[in-house]
Design an enzyme around this catalytic site. Sequence first.
Site, PDB file in Angstrom:
ATOM      1  N   GLY A   4      -1.500  -5.671 -18.822  1.00  0.00           N
ATOM      2  CA  GLY A   4      -1.684  -4.351 -19.442  1.00  0.00           C
ATOM      3  C   GLY A   4      -3.108  -3.951 -19.774  1.00  0.00           C
ATOM      4  O   GLY A   4      -3.331  -3.091 -20.623  1.00  0.00           O
TER       5      GLY A   4
ATOM      6  N   ASN B 191      -5.143  -2.222 -17.949  1.00  0.00           N
ATOM      7  CA  ASN B 191      -5.320  -0.800 -17.592  1.00  0.00           C
ATOM      8  C   ASN B 191      -4.608   0.106 -18.589  1.00  0.00           C
ATOM      9  O   ASN B 191      -5.098   1.192 -18.903  1.00  0.00           O
ATOM     10  CB  ASN B 191      -4.810  -0.524 -16.171  1.00  0.00           C
ATOM     11  CG  ASN B 191      -5.839  -0.916 -15.129  1.00  0.00           C
ATOM     12  OD1 ASN B 191      -6.871  -0.260 -14.996  1.00  0.00           O
ATOM     13  ND2 ASN B 191      -5.577  -1.993 -14.405  1.00  0.00           N
TER      14      ASN B 191
ATOM     15  N   ARG C 248       7.357  -3.155  -9.605  1.00  0.00           N
ATOM     16  CA  ARG C 248       8.586  -2.691  -8.949  1.00  0.00           C
ATOM     17  C   ARG C 248       8.249  -1.556  -8.011  1.00  0.00           C
ATOM     18  O   ARG C 248       7.325  -0.778  -8.275  1.00  0.00           O
ATOM     19  CB  ARG C 248       9.586  -2.175  -9.981  1.00  0.00           C
ATOM     20  CG  ARG C 248       9.959  -3.185 -11.014  1.00  0.00           C
ATOM     21  CD  ARG C 248      10.971  -4.170 -10.503  1.00  0.00           C
ATOM     22  NE  ARG C 248      11.164  -5.242 -11.470  1.00  0.00           N
ATOM     23  CZ  ARG C 248      12.057  -6.201 -11.327  1.00  0.00           C
ATOM     24  NH1 ARG C 248      12.842  -6.242 -10.266  1.00  0.00           N
ATOM     25  NH2 ARG C 248      12.179  -7.142 -12.242  1.00  0.00           N
TER      26      ARG C 248
ATOM     27  N   HIS D 155      -4.842   0.533  -7.489  1.00  0.00           N
ATOM     28  CA  HIS D 155      -4.689  -0.616  -6.591  1.00  0.00           C
ATOM     29  C   HIS D 155      -6.049  -1.304  -6.417  1.00  0.00           C
ATOM     30  O   HIS D 155      -7.055  -0.630  -6.208  1.00  0.00           O
ATOM     31  CB  HIS D 155      -4.159  -0.134  -5.227  1.00  0.00           C
ATOM     32  CG  HIS D 155      -3.895  -1.264  -4.292  1.00  0.00           C
ATOM     33  ND1 HIS D 155      -2.790  -2.073  -4.402  1.00  0.00           N
ATOM     34  CD2 HIS D 155      -4.612  -1.749  -3.247  1.00  0.00           C
ATOM     35  CE1 HIS D 155      -2.832  -3.001  -3.458  1.00  0.00           C
ATOM     36  NE2 HIS D 155      -3.922  -2.823  -2.743  1.00  0.00           N
TER      37      HIS D 155
ATOM     38  N   ASP E 202       1.381   1.976  -1.528  1.00  0.00           N
ATOM     39  CA  ASP E 202      -0.089   2.117  -1.601  1.00  0.00           C
ATOM     40  C   ASP E 202      -0.641   3.075  -0.543  1.00  0.00           C
ATOM     41  O   ASP E 202      -1.711   2.825   0.041  1.00  0.00           O
ATOM     42  CB  ASP E 202      -0.767   0.731  -1.463  1.00  0.00           C
ATOM     43  CG  ASP E 202      -0.319  -0.240  -2.541  1.00  0.00           C
ATOM     44  OD1 ASP E 202      -0.048   0.211  -3.665  1.00  0.00           O
ATOM     45  OD2 ASP E 202      -0.228  -1.444  -2.273  1.00  0.00           O
TER      46      ASP E 202
ATOM     47  N   GLU F 261     -11.783  -1.077 -12.556  1.00  0.00           N
ATOM     48  CA  GLU F 261     -10.532  -0.305 -12.650  1.00  0.00           C
ATOM     49  C   GLU F 261     -10.448   0.433 -13.984  1.00  0.00           C
ATOM     50  O   GLU F 261      -9.992   1.579 -14.050  1.00  0.00           O
ATOM     51  CB  GLU F 261      -9.324  -1.238 -12.522  1.00  0.00           C
ATOM     52  CG  GLU F 261      -9.136  -1.822 -11.142  1.00  0.00           C
ATOM     53  CD  GLU F 261      -7.900  -2.712 -11.063  1.00  0.00           C
ATOM     54  OE1 GLU F 261      -6.896  -2.424 -11.723  1.00  0.00           O
ATOM     55  OE2 GLU F 261      -7.949  -3.717 -10.326  1.00  0.00           O
TER      56      GLU F 261
HETATM   57  C1  GRF Z   1      -4.564  -4.395 -11.542  1.00  0.00           C
HETATM   58  O1  GRF Z   1      -5.431  -5.142 -10.754  1.00  0.00           O
HETATM   59  C2  GRF Z   1      -4.039  -3.208 -10.774  1.00  0.00           C
HETATM   60  O2  GRF Z   1      -4.953  -2.679  -9.873  1.00  0.00           O
HETATM   61  C3  GRF Z   1      -2.871  -3.791 -10.027  1.00  0.00           C
HETATM   62  O3  GRF Z   1      -2.296  -4.699 -10.937  1.00  0.00           O
HETATM   63  C4  GRF Z   1      -3.281  -5.145 -11.857  1.00  0.00           C
HETATM   64  C5  GRF Z   1      -2.770  -4.848 -13.231  1.00  0.00           C
HETATM   65  O4  GRF Z   1      -3.583  -5.368 -14.242  1.00  0.00           O
HETATM   66  N1  GRF Z   1      -1.986  -2.767  -9.558  1.00  0.00           N
HETATM   67  P1  GRF Z   1      -3.325  -4.982 -15.749  1.00  0.00           P
HETATM   68  O5  GRF Z   1      -1.878  -5.340 -16.066  1.00  0.00           O
HETATM   69  O6  GRF Z   1      -3.578  -3.526 -15.918  1.00  0.00           O
HETATM   70  O7  GRF Z   1      -4.280  -5.826 -16.550  1.00  0.00           O
END
Ligand code: GRF
Length: 194
Positions: A20, A22, A96, A114, A150, A179
């Site tokens: 989590g 992000n 998912r 991604h 994607d 990210e």
């Molecule tokens: C990130 O690298 C995102 O790009 C990918 O899954 C990862 C999730 O990381 N889709 P987090 O759970 O946000 O730390």
Amino acid sequence: MVKLIGKKKIKTAVFISGRGSNLKSLIKFSKKSKSPILVNLVVSDNKKAKGLRYAKQNSINFFIINYSNKNSAEKKIKNLIKINHINLICLAGFMRILSKKFIKSFKGNILNIHPSLLPKYKGLNTHKRVIENKEKYSGCTVHLVNSKIDSGKIILQKKIKILIKDNEKKLSNKILNLEHGLYPRAIKKLFSNY
Ligand code: GRF
């Protein structure tokens, strides 16, 4: 895409499955006055997702969805989306695959992040494959979600050079850091009229 009515922030749900980080960055961003979004719902398919702590810390409604039956899981999510008046879904490490039907019902309003320079390296284990293939560059991408994995329209990308000393772990950490900045910037770009 979502139409903004007045200056109200766009009610946003973030879907997670694990760490989590992000989600954390999106919550931080959403608290800024200039952010077009407000994170007010978190959905996880995993009750042990570490990222749920960020929902708790920020008093954001969160729901754990049992995915043993995808159809009924998506029905429950749809209901949550409806009753919480959600207009934007941000996938952030959600493991998912949403059904075509679900995506269609929410057309144009689902984003994903991604960890590669799409259209290269769709799917899992991107950093491992990037290193194995001795790529010179990698990065991350925020894109709209369509029914192919994607593959939706790219909103924003960030590219970095891969250094000789980079291994899978180092690259993954570097890109994850990028990210956290890219997702908010992509949202700002998408709603630049806000
Ligand atoms: C990130 O690298 C995102 O790009 C990918 O899954 C990862 C999730 O990381 N889709 P987090 O759970 O946000 O730390």
